[in-house]
Design an enzyme around this catalytic site. Structure first.
Site, PDB file in Angstrom:
ATOM      1  N   LYS A  80      40.466 -22.639 -29.856  1.00  0.00           N
ATOM      2  CA  LYS A  80      39.578 -23.621 -30.489  1.00  0.00           C
ATOM      3  C   LYS A  80      39.584 -23.391 -32.000  1.00  0.00           C
ATOM      4  O   LYS A  80      39.501 -22.242 -32.452  1.00  0.00           O
ATOM      5  CB  LYS A  80      38.160 -23.428 -29.931  1.00  0.00           C
ATOM      6  CG  LYS A  80      37.145 -24.469 -30.393  1.00  0.00           C
ATOM      7  CD  LYS A  80      35.763 -24.165 -29.786  1.00  0.00           C
ATOM      8  CE  LYS A  80      34.776 -25.297 -30.023  1.00  0.00           C
ATOM      9  NZ  LYS A  80      33.450 -25.008 -29.433  1.00  0.00           N
ATOM     10  N   SER A 159      31.674 -29.211 -27.042  1.00  0.00           N
ATOM     11  CA  SER A 159      32.524 -29.359 -28.190  1.00  0.00           C
ATOM     12  C   SER A 159      33.945 -28.810 -28.036  1.00  0.00           C
ATOM     13  O   SER A 159      34.827 -29.181 -28.797  1.00  0.00           O
ATOM     14  CB  SER A 159      31.875 -28.660 -29.385  1.00  0.00           C
ATOM     15  OG  SER A 159      31.821 -27.262 -29.166  1.00  0.00           O
ATOM     16  N   SER A 183      29.102 -26.038 -24.515  1.00  0.00           N
ATOM     17  CA  SER A 183      30.378 -26.477 -25.114  1.00  0.00           C
ATOM     18  C   SER A 183      31.642 -25.930 -24.467  1.00  0.00           C
ATOM     19  O   SER A 183      32.742 -26.350 -24.818  1.00  0.00           O
ATOM     20  CB  SER A 183      30.407 -26.126 -26.601  1.00  0.00           C
ATOM     21  OG  SER A 183      29.684 -27.078 -27.343  1.00  0.00           O
TER      22      SER A 183
END
Lengths: 493, 95
Positions: A80, A159, A183
């Site tokens: 990420k 996210s 997330s």
């Protein structure tokens, strides 16, 4: 034509590398090729094929000398774009970090590097991890490889949307994300994969772009529960550079698997039955209870009376911490600078232009609830309710070993939906936020499909630092659910 | 409590966030909705409840008060938008 090497789970890739069926270079080239071929999904902000190749070759050299670093050595992973990576652009999905190239490596990615993992790229995410659909990214929305044939692109959740979708689309063997209020787990549910948020303190936060420091936690996104156990083992561990990193023993998480759930007490919290939940979610939850019962576990009703206050508590605590953490983006030390006549004007211009709409909204909310005269009424009140929420869990865990709930109140929705109403978007995290506020480990396991053929996850919450029981129960769900449907993107390839 | 435009303008200034005047009305309404929604916490009885300060039960570790890092000016300045002679440069603050 997809390369069969990309269809392997992390555990299968590990075993194949160990027995010499293929090299890390072959495995890595297959995945880097898949990443390039899937650019239409917009899952990566930065692809790192050269770096990956270099690390894969180094891994093969180690293995040839019988010096492989462990189960992750040579495994292609995606990261990420919230983890600082030495020499590789790190954006947090925000305009304000334009050109930011860290001169250091986050502890979690450093641990994975030391374990031999091969980074194929940095994945798309909601700006500063603030979102539940990956639609607030400065780099554009990421697309879910799952679709229904209605012509609409689905969100991968957020996210950690890019990280989840990249695992679902077979672009990496596994990926890492971060979870502040859901997330990792909500995008795992939306993308039909496994997502594990460890106990707060299990993984170091050092070098992760901070959103809400008392909630942020890194974790793995994988295609199986076993893969999550293997990956967590390589990520976790005490780190003196993060004062909230817990100095606790790191167990062999993979060894916890295979034990079954006979006699395990599984809490079913009645407060998670909410009227607005679609019927298929309730049905899947009941099915999950049956599966665990059939495997020998004992379902027990538990009460978590403050559940309905978790989301409003979160939307005070998280923006408050965010407004403080994001104060560092001032155009002076890194990233974007928009000129101004005075220092204040330069700050205001930089931050006004550098932050997107959702981040601005949360910074303003956070500033408001922390401002003089409102601090006690909002922030202190929320931290008191947070104590009550944590107390509810503590009490429940006096009688049960793990708690089962749905992961999210819906399947993946279309890109563009829920954009007009921030609170409707926030409701995505209604089932995941309570465990975050209490710092507990929790996992989402793919368990079924909704009537449109989109994946749905079930959610297990455990005691602090008891990821082993969470993984064991997750394995039982996984075995019973036999979820093997592949996203349309792969079927159509 | 609903937020009016002047409150939004003030918190935007506190946050050093430039908000164009034409956006104030919409923001005031959005933020008021969110604040109105979180205010449901008022109905929870928190009499005698300690506010949470740490989510895991552990004491904050201490280390000796000694320099253990530093002397790395180039790396510190590597990402600065406008470094100057080994410093971060900003618009003039002292007349």
């Amino acid at each position: 034509m997809t390369d069969p090497l990309t269809a392997l789970t992390l555990a299968q890739a590990r075993d194949g590398l160990a027995s010499g069926d293929f090299t890390s270079e072959e495995l890595t080239r297959a995945h880097s090729g898949a990443v390039e071929a899937a650019r239409d999904l917009n899952l990566f902000i930065t692809e790192t094929p050269e770096l990956a190749l270099e690390r894969a070759q180094a891994s093969d050299t180690r293995r040839a000398k019988d010096a492989a670093a462990g189960p992750m050595d040579g495994i292609p992973i995606a990261v990420k774009d919230l983890f600082c990576t030495e020499g590789v652009l790190t954006t947090a999905g925000s305009h304000i970090l334009d050109g930011f190239t860290p001169t250091y490596e986050s502890t979690v990615t450093a641990n994975l590097r030391a374990a031999g993992a091969v980074m194929v790229g940095k994945t798309n995410l909601d700006e500063f991890a603030m979102g539940s659909a990956n639609v607030t990214s400065y780099y554009g929305p990421a697309k879910n490889p799952w679709s229904t044939g209605d012509g609409k692109d689905r969100v991968p959740g957020g996210s950690s949307g890019g990280s989840a979708a990249a695992v679902a689309a077979h672009l990496c063997s596994a990926s890492i994300g971060t979870d502040t209020g859901g997330s990792i787990r909500q995008p795992a549910s939306f993308s039909g994969i496994v997502g594990l948020k460890p106990t707060y303190g299990r993984c170091s936060r050092w070098g992760i772009v901070a959103f809400a420091s008392s909630l942020d936690q890194a974790g793995p996104l994988t295609r199986t529960v076993r893969d999550a156990a293997i990956m967590l083992g390589a990520m976790a561990g005490h780190d003196a550079k993060d004062s909230t990193s817990a100095p606790v023993e790191k167990p062999d998480f993979e060894a916890a698997l295979g034990g079954g759930v006979r006699g395990l007490k599984v809490g079913i919290p009645r407060e998670y039955r909410i009227d607005s939940t679609p019927g298929e979610i309730e049905t899947l939850w009941q099915q999950g209870i049956e599966w665990l019962k059939d495997a020998g576990a004992e379902p027990v009703d538990v009460a978590l009376p403050h559940t309905k206050y978790a989301l409003p508590t979160y939307y005070i605590v998280a923006p408050a911490e965010a407004s403080s953490n994001l104060a560092r983006y001032d155009g002076v030390r890194f990233g974007l600078r928009v000129p101004g006549e005075t220092l204040d004007e330069m700050y205001e211009n930089t931050r006004g232009e550098g932050f997107g709409a959702e981040v601005r909204r949360r910074v303003l909310i956070g500033t408001y609830v922390l401002s003089a005269g409102y601090y006690d009424a909002y922030y202190v009140k929320a931290q008191k309710v947070r104590t009550l929420i944590a107390r509810d869990f503590k009490k429940a865990f006096e009688t049960v070993d793990v708690i089962l709930t749905p992961t999210a109140p819906s399947a993946a929705f279309a890109i563009g939906e829920k954009m007009d109403d921030p609170i409707a978007m926030y409701l995505n995290d209604v089932f995941t936020v309570p465990a975050s506020l209490a710092g507990l480990p929790a996992i989402s396991v793919p368990a079924g499909l909704d009537p449109q053929g989109l994946p749905l996850g079930l959610h297990l919450i455990g005691r602090p630092f008891d990821e082993e029981t969470v993984l064991r129960a997750a394995e039982a769900l996984e075995t019973a659910a036999r979820f093997d449907t592949k996203p349309a993107y792969l079927e159509g390839a | 409590m609903p937020l009016d435009e002047s409150t939004v303008k003030n918190i935007a200034f506190l946050a050093r966030l430039k908000v164009p005047d034409e956006e104030l009305e919409r923001l005031a309404s959005e933020l008021s909705n969110i604040i109105g929604w979180v205010e449901q916490l008022a109905e929870v009885d928190t009499e005698g409840v300690e506010p949470m300060t740490s989510v895991v039960e552990m004491t904050l570790p201490k280390r000796p008060d000694a320099v253990n890092d530093g002397g790395d000016r180039e790396r510190v300045l590597a990402n600065a938008p406008e470094p100057m002679s080994g410093y971060f440069a900003v618009p003039k603050v002292v007349e």
